[in-house]
Design a protein around this motif. Sequence first.
Motif, PDB file in Angstrom:
ATOM      1  N   ASP A 168     -18.546 -20.224  79.925  1.00  0.00           N
ATOM      2  CA  ASP A 168     -18.999 -19.484  78.759  1.00  0.00           C
ATOM      3  C   ASP A 168     -17.933 -19.629  77.675  1.00  0.00           C
ATOM      4  O   ASP A 168     -17.223 -20.634  77.634  1.00  0.00           O
ATOM      5  CB  ASP A 168     -19.253 -18.018  79.142  1.00  0.00           C
ATOM      6  N   GLY A 227     -23.659 -20.420  82.243  1.00  0.00           N
ATOM      7  CA  GLY A 227     -23.104 -21.753  82.099  1.00  0.00           C
ATOM      8  C   GLY A 227     -22.005 -22.096  83.082  1.00  0.00           C
ATOM      9  O   GLY A 227     -21.444 -21.241  83.761  1.00  0.00           O
ATOM     10  N   ARG A 246     -22.015 -24.952  77.934  1.00  0.00           N
ATOM     11  CA  ARG A 246     -22.599 -24.097  78.948  1.00  0.00           C
ATOM     12  C   ARG A 246     -23.480 -24.911  79.897  1.00  0.00           C
ATOM     13  O   ARG A 246     -23.646 -24.553  81.058  1.00  0.00           O
ATOM     14  CB  ARG A 246     -23.440 -22.996  78.271  1.00  0.00           C
ATOM     15  N   ASN A 247     -24.071 -25.987  79.427  1.00  0.00           N
ATOM     16  CA  ASN A 247     -25.006 -26.755  80.253  1.00  0.00           C
ATOM     17  C   ASN A 247     -24.331 -27.519  81.386  1.00  0.00           C
ATOM     18  O   ASN A 247     -25.005 -28.180  82.175  1.00  0.00           O
ATOM     19  CB  ASN A 247     -25.858 -27.690  79.391  1.00  0.00           C
ATOM     20  N   TYR A 267     -28.582 -22.185  77.672  1.00  0.00           N
ATOM     21  CA  TYR A 267     -27.276 -22.846  77.689  1.00  0.00           C
ATOM     22  C   TYR A 267     -26.698 -22.895  76.264  1.00  0.00           C
ATOM     23  O   TYR A 267     -26.635 -23.969  75.638  1.00  0.00           O
ATOM     24  CB  TYR A 267     -27.401 -24.259  78.261  1.00  0.00           C
TER      25      TYR A 267
END
Length: 617
Positions: free
Chosen positions: A415, A412, A344-345, A318
Amino acid sequence: MKHLLNSAAIALLLTGASYANESVLTETGKPGQWAIQTGDYANTRYSKLDQITKDNVGDLRVAWTFSTGVLRGHEGSPLVIGDVMYVHTPFPNNIFALDLTDDGKILWSYQPQQDPEVIAVMCCDTVYRGVAYADGMILSHQADTTLVALDAKTGEEKWKVVTGDPAIGETNTATVLPVKDKVIVGVSGGEYGVRGRVTAYNLADGSEAWKAYSTGPDEEMLVDPENTMHLGKPIGADSSLNSWEGDQWKIGGGTTWGWYSYDPDLNLIYYGTGNPSTWNPSQRPGDNKWSMTIMARDADTGMAKWFYQMTPHDEWDYDGVNEMILTDQEIDGTPRKLLTHFDRNGLGYTLDRETGELLVAEKYDPTVNWTTGVDMDPNSDTYGRPAVVAEYSTAQNGEDTNTTGVCPAALGSKDQQPAAYSPDTQLFYVPTNHVCMDYEPFRVAYTAGQPYVGATLSMYPAPDSHGGMGNFIAWDNINGEIKWSLPEQFSVWSGALATAGGVVFYGTLEGYLKAVDAETGDELYKFKTPSGIIGNVMTYELNGKQYVGVLSGVGGWAGIGLAAGLTNPNDGLGAVGGYASLSDYTQLGGQLTVFELPGDVASAPAEAAPAEDASSG
């Protein structure tokens, strides 16, 4: 249409000029131009142009097009300075200067000669996110890490410098940020064990001014351990070294291939660092600081003011490189200098950009399942850390064990495709991926210049959803909640644009440019361009007329199968299989499409313009 700066804005511009690059402030202060990839130093991607409105956007038509001559993923956007448009391409990173007053006549072109071997060490397509402008120069950071300054009028090389080494996996895909008398440059290559860093070069001659690593000893990270803060506390001596096993930090990733923003009043630059290397978390115990981190640094010296690590000991790739959007808003009646980041997470963060105080951390895709959320109690030992769900922990499950159903996938919930912010609605408009994955780590040895991944992935649409792989959402960063969400068949891999006309634009992987109502999300217009859109929508004004432009050319991580001709479902770090059906809707291309209103509509008052649903394409 007139766009006049009031006295307060002029005062801000003049005082800011003593801090920021005066030429960048001057050009970005002209609403009719698009003088920086991010729209402004704050990364809002908001335009004050308002000729195109909710009522007349349905009448948009194609004004003109330009073929770039390159068939790979086209990210970023053109710049417009005065009457000249600067268009870039992916590798080989060609640049064209077009005369907007003469049917887009090519004034000059720059075609660098790069070793094509660099393509082999570019992880996720040969994309490039665009050139920058400062002090009469066009700045380009090529795939092979050559940073070149060109005369904006003639295309003549003023200077160039090599910033990295492709032989060990160091490449570039990002734009650069001119600040004051320097230009800020990052590096790609986390999948090759590259040690991340940010470097400042002097605009005058390309000489190095300072360099700040993401990992390692304090002096190499430009960290004062007692005055660099993390969640209100000093990070302490050797904070990075203490979070890695042995010398792993030397090949630890934390690369800096995303977007950069700048606050002239605080004189701070902001950016995120990427994933730790390798993707096999069992091989790198510890928090792996300072990968996956938001960093705030002094623009003059590079010295760190504060860090916030979003995903300690990342187990899912991520990267934290997505854009930092700077806004001045009120929280509970108190004005705050804010930084908003869509990681991203899958968590949307709001922080105080002066102190690094964490204010909001909430899921901006409800399918995110690797964490139950972030501990927001300042008195807790785990303050600021996400609580990991054991079922989706690839480290706990161990090497050669396939962890299934992890949401989001490695690319993610979003992105690098940048979001936009409208001060009119105080909402953020976010292109997202609605994708999950299976993730199987395996042991891998480091060899310079060879892939250092250590995981096999497969990707697919998130379950219990609309069946698509993307959404375009409006986000409230104060309350941490989605206001509306538009489902898309594929990930939305295009950068958004918000405008004073109350219209928000974005592109789709099938190739549609779409316009929606900034308040409601209602679709107002769409047009299918020749190839999938992973570029960022921009706007400019010429001779009193507003135009909207976007690069189309499918590729990037999501489109790597098409861009590179890959067919194995696990290729492209797992993306090829997930986006296999994309080839049913679009093919390779490289084209700039520019849109306009018809002459009679453009000159009509907004209230008299026709309100039609003109979905074409």
